[in-house]
Structure formats: C-alpha cells, structure tokens
Design a protein around this motif. Structure first.
Motif, PDB file in Angstrom:
ATOM      1  N   ILE A  57       0.809  -1.188   0.011  1.00 43.36           N
ATOM      2  CA  ILE A  57       0.098   0.112  -0.061  1.00 43.36           C
ATOM      3  C   ILE A  57       0.970   1.456  -0.054  1.00 43.36           C
ATOM      4  O   ILE A  57       2.070   1.368   0.014  1.00 43.36           O
ATOM      5  N   TRP A  58       0.048   2.373  -0.114  1.00 46.41           N
ATOM      6  CA  TRP A  58       0.887   3.568  -0.005  1.00 46.41           C
ATOM      7  C   TRP A  58       0.635   4.318   1.390  1.00 46.41           C
ATOM      8  O   TRP A  58      -0.540   4.418   1.749  1.00 46.41           O
ATOM      9  N   ASP A  59       1.517   4.318   2.092  1.00 43.94           N
ATOM     10  CA  ASP A  59       1.327   5.024   3.504  1.00 43.94           C
ATOM     11  C   ASP A  59       1.422   6.527   3.466  1.00 43.94           C
ATOM     12  O   ASP A  59       2.474   7.067   3.449  1.00 43.94           O
ATOM     13  N   PHE A  60       0.129   7.183   3.762  1.00 45.92           N
ATOM     14  CA  PHE A  60       0.245   8.556   3.539  1.00 45.92           C
ATOM     15  C   PHE A  60       0.892   8.973   4.754  1.00 45.92           C
ATOM     16  O   PHE A  60       1.220  10.459   4.906  1.00 45.92           O
TER      17      PHE A  60
ATOM     18  N   LEU B 110       9.141  13.993   6.616  1.00 47.47           N
ATOM     19  CA  LEU B 110       8.393  14.879   7.420  1.00 47.47           C
ATOM     20  C   LEU B 110       8.390  16.303   6.760  1.00 47.47           C
ATOM     21  O   LEU B 110       9.445  16.983   6.586  1.00 47.47           O
ATOM     22  N   LYS B 111       6.956  16.968   6.360  1.00 54.26           N
ATOM     23  CA  LYS B 111       7.205  18.191   5.619  1.00 54.26           C
ATOM     24  C   LYS B 111       7.186  19.335   6.877  1.00 54.26           C
ATOM     25  O   LYS B 111       6.640  19.055   7.881  1.00 54.26           O
ATOM     26  N   SER B 112       7.304  20.471   6.508  1.00 54.51           N
ATOM     27  CA  SER B 112       7.239  21.684   7.312  1.00 54.51           C
ATOM     28  C   SER B 112       5.982  21.945   8.137  1.00 54.51           C
ATOM     29  O   SER B 112       6.078  22.455   9.157  1.00 54.51           O
TER      30      SER B 112
ATOM     31  N   SER C 204       2.731  17.370   8.016  1.00 54.18           N
ATOM     32  CA  SER C 204       2.519  16.084   7.353  1.00 54.18           C
ATOM     33  C   SER C 204       3.686  15.327   6.847  1.00 54.18           C
ATOM     34  O   SER C 204       4.733  15.724   7.046  1.00 54.18           O
ATOM     35  N   HIS C 205       3.240  14.385   6.063  1.00 54.05           N
ATOM     36  CA  HIS C 205       4.375  13.465   5.556  1.00 54.05           C
ATOM     37  C   HIS C 205       4.123  13.243   4.136  1.00 54.05           C
ATOM     38  O   HIS C 205       3.061  13.627   3.508  1.00 54.05           O
ATOM     39  N   VAL C 206       5.261  13.018   3.320  1.00 52.41           N
ATOM     40  CA  VAL C 206       5.184  13.056   1.909  1.00 52.41           C
ATOM     41  C   VAL C 206       4.613  11.679   1.436  1.00 52.41           C
ATOM     42  O   VAL C 206       3.921  11.470   0.372  1.00 52.41           O
ATOM     43  N   GLY C 207       4.737  10.688   2.208  1.00 50.00           N
ATOM     44  CA  GLY C 207       4.065   9.316   2.070  1.00 50.00           C
ATOM     45  C   GLY C 207       5.216   8.479   1.481  1.00 50.00           C
ATOM     46  O   GLY C 207       6.304   8.942   1.155  1.00 50.00           O
TER      47      GLY C 207
END
Length: 421
Positions: free
Chosen positions: A164-167, A172-174, A177-180
């Motif tokens: 799967i794609w883990d969202f 970690l973005k600024s 959130s995460h880029v996945g």
C-alpha cells in the motif's frame, strides 16, 4: 461394493446449472446500516465456507503445532505412561526452515530498462535500479518474502503480501504532514477472510483483514466516528472509561462493486461491530480526467498479492501442504525414536535374588558397586542372577531412518541443501 465415481465428485467438479449460494452485493450507494449488514454477513459466510470445505482453521492449527515441535499433541496420540519418554525429533521444522532460507536467499534485483538509446537514459535507468534495490533493503523485503514462504511450507494453505501507499510515512514536511511512502509487509493468513467460493487469486470479490490498533490510533484515523466508536467499545467492555492505549481489533475490507453504469469499481471500508468507521473508493489510484496517463495499472487493484504452492485450481487456497504430506512419517519417526530411547534406558540387566538365601533388605542394599560383596550360604549360582534385556530388532532402526529419509524426500531437503555435505 464400489459406488459410482461421479457421486464422489466435489461440488466444484460437478457440471451444473443452478444457484450455488446466496451473497448480497456491495455498493457505495448503500445506506450505512445496510452496508454493515452485507459486510458482516459476507465475512461470516466466508469463514463458514472455508472451514466447511477445507477445515481451514483446524488444519492450520495442527500444521502450526507440527512446525513448533508439538507433533505428539498434533497427532492426537494417547497420554504416555510414567516410564515412557517424550521423544521429539522435529524433522518438519528443519525442512521448513531449510527451504524458506534457500528459496528466498537473495533480494530480487529490479531490472530497469532505458527509455531511449542514449548514455544519459542508460545511466538514469541503472541509477534508478540501484535506488529500488536499496529501497527493498530498507523495507526488509527478503525477510518478509521468507515469512510468506514459511507460511506456505508450514501449511497455512496460502501466502500473502500487502502493498500500500502509507500516507503517514516518508519524509516529514514543514507543515507537520508526511510526503508518504511505500509500505510492504506479509500478512498472517489467519487474519484474512476471503469471500466464499473464490476459485483463484486473480479476481477476488472481497478480502477482509482483521486489523489491530489502539483506541487513540483509531480515533485519529476516523475522527468523524471517534465518539461513536469509543462509546461502542465502552458498551461492549462494560467500562465507562476506555484507555486510549487499549488495543482493539476491527475489520478492513477491500471489495469490488458495480457503479450505476455497470462499471466494475473497487472500494474500501472499515467496521467495528455495528459502527461503520468509513467507506469509499480505493484510495490508491489517481482518479482524474485522464487516468490512463497518470496510472501504470488500468484499474485500482486490491493491495494483496496471494501465493499458492500445491494447488489444483479448485480454490484460492491450496488443497494440501508439504507438512501434511510428511505428517504420518513424522509420527513414525518419533514413535520409533521413542522405542529406541526407552530400550536404551532399560539396557541394564535386571537383577534377581533368591530370598531364601538373601534377605530382601540385603537385596535392596546392593547397588552394583564392584567393591560391594554378597555373602551367601550354599551354591552362589542359586542366590543371584541377571536377566538380560530384550534387544530391539533391526527393523525398528531401519524404520526410523526410512521415515526421516522420506520426510527429506517430500520436502526435497537432502543433506547437500542443508549444508551437511
């Protein structure tokens, strides 16, 4: 008197024109209560069907016991007497681990082909192949594939990988959130329920996985149903306060359905008893105006890859396993081994005393010490004797070796493969 062979055919081998079973269709347009009802019924029907057709739960339990060196308990043998030894020689475990290690000895190397006949394109393809190989190392792909092989060899009747794609993964973005990132892992087959009467791994109408998360995780994952979910957990456990770290199991179901135009679509839903946590379309696909250009696959697949080994095409599950084929030989191996050990323990000659010449208390004192003397009046040959034990026939030893060799033949795990020669 033998019956007609046609009468003994299983239901799938009979050529018929009739309704085989009843199953309600799923759709994202169903109201919440109806959606829960259909999902719950199909999960129950799937469990009952596979246990009825393949005795799946019981067979998995027995095969796992044999892998864990509990062959005596798995075979249902009667309890031993106090003088009998519990002999164990788990050749099945050795064979399973030997094959699992050798079958997946290396990580599969990805092959990336250049898109153009240029040096830059070839260099890009080579570098991208290295990136994919390193990614497979980070995902511990070798160990996870070995686990799938182990599941098949033990006798769980199917192997499964989930991709799967883990969202919530990746960098970690600024904004927090995460880029996945890609997530790949094996799934223990006992945690899966596959729709009833599925004949192959290509088109599976529904797959449900029993997921375990903490109450806190589920609350963050399904914020719109957080309060209803916690209330339901409290009602079922009889507690007014539910700890946020309490582990809870619920269902994640991937299913196929037809939209109003008759097109086959893929959906995803989660449920906990009579609480529909959420449901909608398969999220791992780009649903834009031109999906052909933005997706590698023609349609969103279910995230499970199924593996079969000893399968005749009747069902998605294997009809047998190497462990089951070797089970009878494993029982013989341990039975003969127990006979040999017991015979060795009783190899000392039995002592017999003439109580008219040696009193019982004096006989009890005799332990066989070479410096210990026995004094009798009369012919000493009439006072004491030794009765030698019965020797096991050679057939017992040969039968044990033959059983061990036959298990190796079934698994094809001979001495060179085990590294013994």
């Amino acid at each position: 008197m033998e019956g007609n062979p046609v009468d003994t055919l299983s239901s799938i081998d009979q050529l018929r024109e009739e309704m085989l079973s009843r199953s309600d269709a799923l759709s994202l347009t169903l109201p919440e209560d109806k959606f829960l009802e259909v999902i719950g019924r199909r999960i129950d029907d799937g469990v009952k069907f596979w246990n009825r057709e393949l005795n799946l739960a019981k067979i998995r339990q027995i095969n796992e016991m044999r892998y864990l060196n509990k062959n005596f308990e798995a075979s249902g043998q009667p309890d031993l007497y106090e003088h009998e030894v519990m002999y164990r020689d788990d050749r099945i475990f050795v064979s399973v681990e030997t094959l699992a290690t050798n079958l997946v000895s290396k990580i599969p190397v990805p092959e990336v082909i250049e898109a153009q006949e240029t040096d830059a394109s070839r260099e890009l393809a080579e570098n991208y192949g290295k990136v994919l190989y390193r990614k497979s190392e980070d995902l511990h792909l070798k160990a996870k594939l070995q686990m799938v092989a182990r599941h098949l060899l033990i006798g769980y009747r199917i192997g499964c990988m989930k991709t799967i794609w883990d969202f919530d993964g990746g960098r970690l973005k600024s904004d927090g959130s995460h880029v996945g990132d890609v997530y790949i892992n094996f799934v223990r087959p006992q945690k899966l329920v596959i729709d009833a009467e599925v004949e192959g791994p290509d088109k599976v109408p529904m797959v449900c996985e029993n997921i375990k998360m903490s109450v806190e995780e589920i609350g963050f994952k399904f914020p719109n149903k957080k309060d209803e979910f916690i209330k339901k957990v409290g009602a079922l456990t009889g507690k007014t306060h539910v700890g946020m770290n309490t582990p809870v199991a619920f269902w994640e179901c991937w299913f196929s359905y037809f939209d109003e135009k008759g097109n086959l679509r893929e959906g995803l839903g989660w449920k906990y008893h009579d609480v529909a946590l959420d449901y909608g379309i398969n999220p791992f696909y780009n649903y834009d105006e031109d999906p052909v250009k933005t997706n590698f696959l023609d349609s969103p697949p279910k995230p499970y890859t199924f593996f079969n080994f000893l399968n005749t095409g009747k069902w998605i599950f294997d009809e047998t396993s190497l462990t089951e084929q070797a089970a009878s030989q494993q029982d013989i191996l341990e039975r003969r081994g127990r006979q040999i050990v017991e015979s060795a323990d009783q190899a000392t000659s039995a002592k017999v005393f003439n109580t008219q010449m040696i009193s019982a208390p004096d006989a009890e004192k005799y332990v066989g010490d070479p410096r210990q003397n026995i004094l009798v009046k009369g012919d000493v040959r009439m006072a004491f004797a030794r009765i030698p034990p019965n020797e096991l026939g050679r057939v017992v030893f040969e039968d044990k070796i033959d059983a061990r060799r036959e298990i190796d033949n079934i698994f094809a795990t001979h001495a060179p493969l085990r590294g013994e020669r």
